[in-house]
Structures are given as structure tokens and as C-alpha cells.
Design a protein around this motif. Structure first.
Motif, short mmCIF file in Angstrom:
data_model
loop_
_atom_site.label_atom_id
_atom_site.label_comp_id
_atom_site.label_asym_id
_atom_site.label_seq_id
_atom_site.Cartn_x
_atom_site.Cartn_y
_atom_site.Cartn_z
N THR A 61 -32.47 -54.04 40.73
CA THR A 61 -32.01 -53.55 42.04
C THR A 61 -31.70 -52.56 40.73
N SER A 62 -30.28 -52.94 40.40
CA SER A 62 -29.39 -51.63 39.53
C SER A 62 -30.99 -50.40 38.65
N LEU A 63 -31.92 -51.18 37.96
CA LEU A 63 -32.79 -50.25 37.63
C LEU A 63 -33.42 -49.37 38.36
N ALA A 64 -33.56 -49.41 39.64
CA ALA A 64 -34.40 -48.71 40.44
C ALA A 64 -32.76 -48.04 40.71
N SER A 65 -32.25 -47.88 41.37
CA SER A 65 -31.25 -47.44 41.43
C SER A 65 -31.11 -46.52 40.10
N MET A 66 -31.05 -46.48 39.13
CA MET A 66 -30.47 -45.68 37.98
C MET A 66 -31.58 -44.92 37.72
N ARG A 67 -32.64 -45.63 37.69
CA ARG A 67 -34.13 -44.12 37.86
C ARG A 67 -34.10 -43.51 38.66
N ASP A 124 -29.39 -54.06 34.55
CA ASP A 124 -29.77 -55.73 33.74
C ASP A 124 -30.67 -56.32 35.22
N ASP A 125 -31.14 -55.44 36.58
CA ASP A 125 -31.90 -56.63 36.95
C ASP A 125 -33.01 -55.23 38.16
#
Length: 73
Positions: free
Chosen positions: A41-47, A38-39
Motif C-alpha cells: 500500500t505504501s509502495l503504491a502511494s509513494m510511486r 515498506d508494504d
């Protein structure tokens, strides 16, 4: 997980049908485990976690050249 949707979006997303299915499974499991995107930082972490798991368990090596995780890539 819908095979028809995976087949339709594979060419413009993960590249192959098998890679798309694998990505959708890993992505969904990560959501169940509490991950989100949803932001930035979390997008980069999930990917990053998706790529790590796919590399380890799906390809057992480097991702193929045409692999993409996001529709915007």
C-alpha cells in the motif's frame, strides 16, 4: 545522492541519467517528508506521488516510454 550510482543504475531503472537523478531527488524528499515503501500500500502511494511530481516538475507532461520507477519492472 551519488551521480556515479545514478549513472550506473539509470539504464536498468529510470531509463536516462536525468530521469534517474530526478527520481532519486523526489524519492529522497518524499522519505524526508515521512513517506515509505515498506508494504504494498505504501509502495503504491509513494510511486504514485513520485510520478505525479515528476510529471508536473521534471517532464512537464507525460513520462517517457522507457521510464521505470522500480528495479523489478
Amino acid at each position: 545522492l551519488c551521480p556515479a550510482v545514478a549513472a550506473r543504475q539509470a539504464p536498468d531503472h529510470a531509463g536516462t541519467y536525468d530521469d534517474e537523478l530526478a527520481l532519486l531527488v523526489v524519492h529522497g524528499v518524499l522519505h524526508v517528508m515521512g513517506h515509505d515503501h515498506d508494504d504494498e500500500t505504501s509502495l503504491a502511494s509513494m510511486r504514485s506521488r513520485e510520478l505525479e511530481l515528476l510529471t508536473l516538475f521534471h517532464w512537464r507532461g507525460d513520462p517517457p516510454a522507457g521510464f521505470r520507477q522500480g528495479h523489478d519492472e
